[in-house]
Design a protein around this motif. Structure first.
Motif, short mmCIF file in Angstrom:
data_model
loop_
_atom_site.label_atom_id
_atom_site.label_comp_id
_atom_site.label_asym_id
_atom_site.label_seq_id
_atom_site.Cartn_x
_atom_site.Cartn_y
_atom_site.Cartn_z
N VAL A 179 0.85 -1.19 0.00
CA VAL A 179 0.00 0.00 0.00
C VAL A 179 0.89 1.24 0.00
CG1 VAL A 179 -1.83 1.26 1.18
CG2 VAL A 179 -1.78 -1.25 1.27
N ARG A 180 0.69 2.09 -0.97
CA ARG A 180 1.45 3.35 -1.08
C ARG A 180 0.46 4.51 -1.09
NH1 ARG A 180 3.69 -0.10 -5.11
NH2 ARG A 180 5.84 -0.74 -4.67
N VAL A 181 0.78 5.54 -0.34
CA VAL A 181 -0.11 6.69 -0.20
C VAL A 181 0.66 7.97 -0.46
CG1 VAL A 181 -1.51 8.03 1.41
CG2 VAL A 181 -1.65 5.53 1.43
N LEU A 182 0.08 8.83 -1.29
CA LEU A 182 0.58 10.19 -1.50
C LEU A 182 -0.52 11.16 -1.11
CD1 LEU A 182 2.25 9.87 -5.04
CD2 LEU A 182 3.45 10.11 -2.85
N LEU A 183 -0.16 12.19 -0.34
CA LEU A 183 -1.10 13.26 -0.03
C LEU A 183 -0.37 14.59 -0.10
CD1 LEU A 183 -0.41 14.06 3.19
CD2 LEU A 183 -1.64 11.94 3.57
N ASP A 184 -1.09 15.60 -0.54
CA ASP A 184 -0.47 16.91 -0.70
C ASP A 184 -0.10 17.49 0.67
OD1 ASP A 184 -0.01 19.26 -2.74
OD2 ASP A 184 -0.92 20.15 -0.96
N HIS A 185 1.12 18.01 0.79
CA HIS A 185 1.61 18.46 2.08
C HIS A 185 0.77 19.59 2.66
CE1 HIS A 185 5.05 20.37 4.59
NE2 HIS A 185 4.33 19.54 5.31
N LEU A 186 0.67 20.70 1.94
CA LEU A 186 -0.09 21.83 2.44
C LEU A 186 -1.58 21.59 2.35
CD1 LEU A 186 1.86 25.00 1.27
CD2 LEU A 186 2.01 23.75 3.42
N GLY A 187 -2.01 20.81 1.36
CA GLY A 187 -3.43 20.51 1.24
C GLY A 187 -3.96 19.78 2.45
N ALA A 188 -3.20 18.80 2.95
CA ALA A 188 -3.68 17.97 4.06
C ALA A 188 -3.41 18.60 5.42
CB ALA A 188 -3.02 16.59 3.98
N ILE A 189 -2.29 19.27 5.57
CA ILE A 189 -1.89 19.76 6.89
C ILE A 189 -2.79 20.88 7.38
CG2 ILE A 189 -0.28 21.60 6.27
CD1 ILE A 189 1.70 20.35 8.26
N ARG A 190 -3.55 21.50 6.48
CA ARG A 190 -4.41 22.62 6.86
C ARG A 190 -5.70 22.17 7.54
NH1 ARG A 190 -6.57 25.33 2.78
NH2 ARG A 190 -6.19 23.71 1.24
N TYR A 191 -5.95 20.87 7.58
CA TYR A 191 -7.23 20.40 8.10
C TYR A 191 -7.02 19.59 9.38
CZ TYR A 191 -9.12 22.03 3.74
OH TYR A 191 -9.49 22.84 2.70
N PRO A 192 -7.99 19.65 10.30
CA PRO A 192 -7.85 18.93 11.58
C PRO A 192 -7.62 17.44 11.36
CG PRO A 192 -9.72 20.45 11.66
CD PRO A 192 -9.26 20.42 10.23
N GLY A 193 -6.74 16.87 12.19
CA GLY A 193 -6.51 15.43 12.15
C GLY A 193 -5.31 14.99 11.34
N TYR A 194 -4.48 15.91 10.88
CA TYR A 194 -3.33 15.53 10.04
C TYR A 194 -2.38 14.60 10.80
CZ TYR A 194 0.95 15.96 7.29
OH TYR A 194 2.09 15.70 6.56
N ARG A 195 -2.01 14.98 12.02
CA ARG A 195 -1.06 14.15 12.78
C ARG A 195 -1.66 12.78 13.10
NH1 ARG A 195 3.26 17.12 14.52
NH2 ARG A 195 3.05 19.40 14.44
N ARG A 196 -2.95 12.76 13.41
CA ARG A 196 -3.61 11.49 13.68
C ARG A 196 -3.59 10.60 12.44
NH1 ARG A 196 -8.04 13.53 15.10
NH2 ARG A 196 -9.23 13.35 13.15
#
Length: 492
Positions: A179-196
């Motif tokens: 399983v490989r996952v890519l997510l946009d750095h600034l796109g995802a970090i701006r929303y609650p729950g990123y660290r979780r």
């Protein structure tokens, strides 16, 4: 007799002269540098900013004035484009070329030259317009994985709505699926729950990487608003999902959205057939860009004898890693080719001059043109910029349907006549044309167009149509906001 000048006067005069010289040099340099390879409207907006607020204008231009990714990333894009060209030439034989409109072959060739992807036949496509069901259906697809799962989304956040998808990823990893996952750095970090979310992925043994990470601490600067806006899922090279939806609750978990009751309305499409390898090639490109690992060995062979459906599909990637504006050129080519009807759905509709001309020209030559937008946008600046185009569109004969609040119509698609549709992650705004990496799918097939038209019929039933008379009665304050927002939208 005149009093002698104070001792400090000469130094003040010299400083003033120096400032004037610097100001003149900055302005002349801006005139020479800013317009290079930039559309006139954007160049003019930047020059006005530099001339009227010189220090802030110059600083902003240095920070966000270059709309291209760093050279190393563009070089990687060219390398993998050539790899795609070399490895997919045989896919052209899969296409049946049956019942095409006469203008379509030229657009297919345009897309091939710009994005390196072939048109392939033998595909199926199923639309999913119910938000929570899309996530559950993607989870069910992941549960079928035997070899690998490739996940790439602008925003991924673990919450009660998205939990079924994340749990499916964990189950896949536990049974030995890669399983490989890519997510946009600034796109995802701006929303609650990123660290979780990151803790979950790492705890599940899932390999993940941020796309286009902002790494100032490593002295690696790139324009921070150049983002990867794509949404895709590929399982075993057999099934792919693309569309407009991110993986999180439809309120996006932001307090302001919850307070306003905002709910995102999206559209995803599930694909089977040879086109899946094209979607997977996009993931391969982005994985290579972020990790230097090339996943060429996992790309499945395409067998014309195993094609499950009748649709002709072509993947069209776009973004600042390409030399041209691939998605804009595709949209404009379709707009000028249409003979009978065009239906456009876009949450952020801020066209450049070429697209505005293409749409109004289509309406003025007798093509039935309709535009579906949100009644109230989630981003005020973009919403007012969009509104600034309504008068021109209405006067040309374009019908504008506004989707009611509190829903944000976030789907992104277009149908042309009865033959062709496009769907994907790309908005019809200058950000998607210039700054964001996008994924668009062109589909040739009357069955799919009919399915998408039924979705548009559902929008129309819920929407309120905007008339020119209503629009011209809006307040002066609204017009001023539109003009200011339209000016800032040109700073690309």
């Amino acid at each position: 007799m005149l009093d002698p000048l104070p001792d400090w006067a000469p130094s003040l005069t010299a400083s003033a002269v120096a400032l004037l010289v610097v100001d003149l040099v900055v302005r002349l340099t801006a005139i020479a540098v800013v317009p290079v390879n930039r559309r006139p409207s954007s160049a003019l907006a930047w020059l006005l900013a530099i001339f009227f607020i010189p220090y802030l204008g110059v600083l902003a231009f240095l920070l966000i004035g270059n709309p291209k990714l760093p050279r190393a990333r563009r070089r990687k894009q060219r390398e993998i484009n050539q790899l795609i060209l070399d490895s997919t030439r045989g896919l052209d034989q899969v296409s049946t070329c049956a019942s095409w409109p006469p203008w379509l072959p030229g657009i297919v060739e345009l897309n091939r030259n710009l994005g390196s992807m072939s048109l392939v036949g033998g595909n199926t496509a199923e639309l999913f317009g119910e938000y929570d069901e899309s996530i559950r259906a993607m989870a069910r697809t992941v549960d079928t994985a035997a070899t690998y799962v490739h996940v790439e989304f602008y925003i991924m956040t673990l919450d009660p709505t998205s939990a079924p998808f994340f749990e499916a990823l964990r189950r896949a990893a536990q049974r030995g699926v890669r399983v490989r996952v890519l997510l946009d750095h600034l796109g995802a970090i701006r929303y609650p729950g990123y660290r979780r979310t990151i803790r979950f992925l790492e705890g599940a043994g899932i390999e993940w990487h941020p796309m286009l990470p902002v790494q100032l601490h490593k002295l690696k600067y790139q324009r921070p608003d150049l983002r990867n806006h794509r949404k895709l899922l590929v399982v075993d090279g057999d099934v792919a999902w693309i569309g407009s939806q991110n993986v999180l609750d439809r309120s996006y978990n932001k307090r302001a959205n919850i307070r306003r009751g905002l709910q995102w309305q999206d559209l995803m499409v599930r694909l089977e057939g040879p086109v899946v390898s094209g979607v997977d090639a996009i993931f391969t490109t982005d994985w290579y860009s972020e990790t230097d690992e090339l996943l060429e060995s996992e790309r499945p062979e395409v067998s014309p004898g195993k094609t499950p459906g009748r649709l002709e599909c072509q993947v069209v990637p776009s973004g600042p890693g390409f030399e041209g504006e691939n998605n804009l050129k595709l949209f404009n080519a379709l707009l000028y080719s249409a003979q009978r009807r065009i239906s456009i759905t876009s949450p952020y509709f801020v066209p450049d001059e070429s697209m505005l001309n293409a749409i109004t020209t289509a309406a003025e030559r007798g093509v039935e043109v309709e535009l579906f937008v949100s009644e109230h946008g989630d981003q005020a600046l973009v919403h007012y910029a969009e509104c600034s185009y309504y008068e021109n569109l209405l006067r040309a004969g374009v019908r504008i349907h506004r989707y009611p609040a509190p829903y944000v119509l976030h789907a992104k698609h277009m149908t042309v006549d009865e033959d062709v549709a496009v769907i994907g992650s790309s908005n019809m705004d200058m950000r998607s044309f210039l700054l964001d990496m996008e994924l668009t799918l062109m589909v040739c097939g009357r069955d799919f167009v009919a399915d998408l038209r039924r979705v548009e019929d559902g929008y129309r039933e819920r929407c309120t149509e905007l008339t020119l008379q209503q629009w011209m009665a809006r307040g002066r304050g609204h017009v001023i906001k539109e003009n200011l927002a339209r000016l800032t939208s040109a700073l690309q």
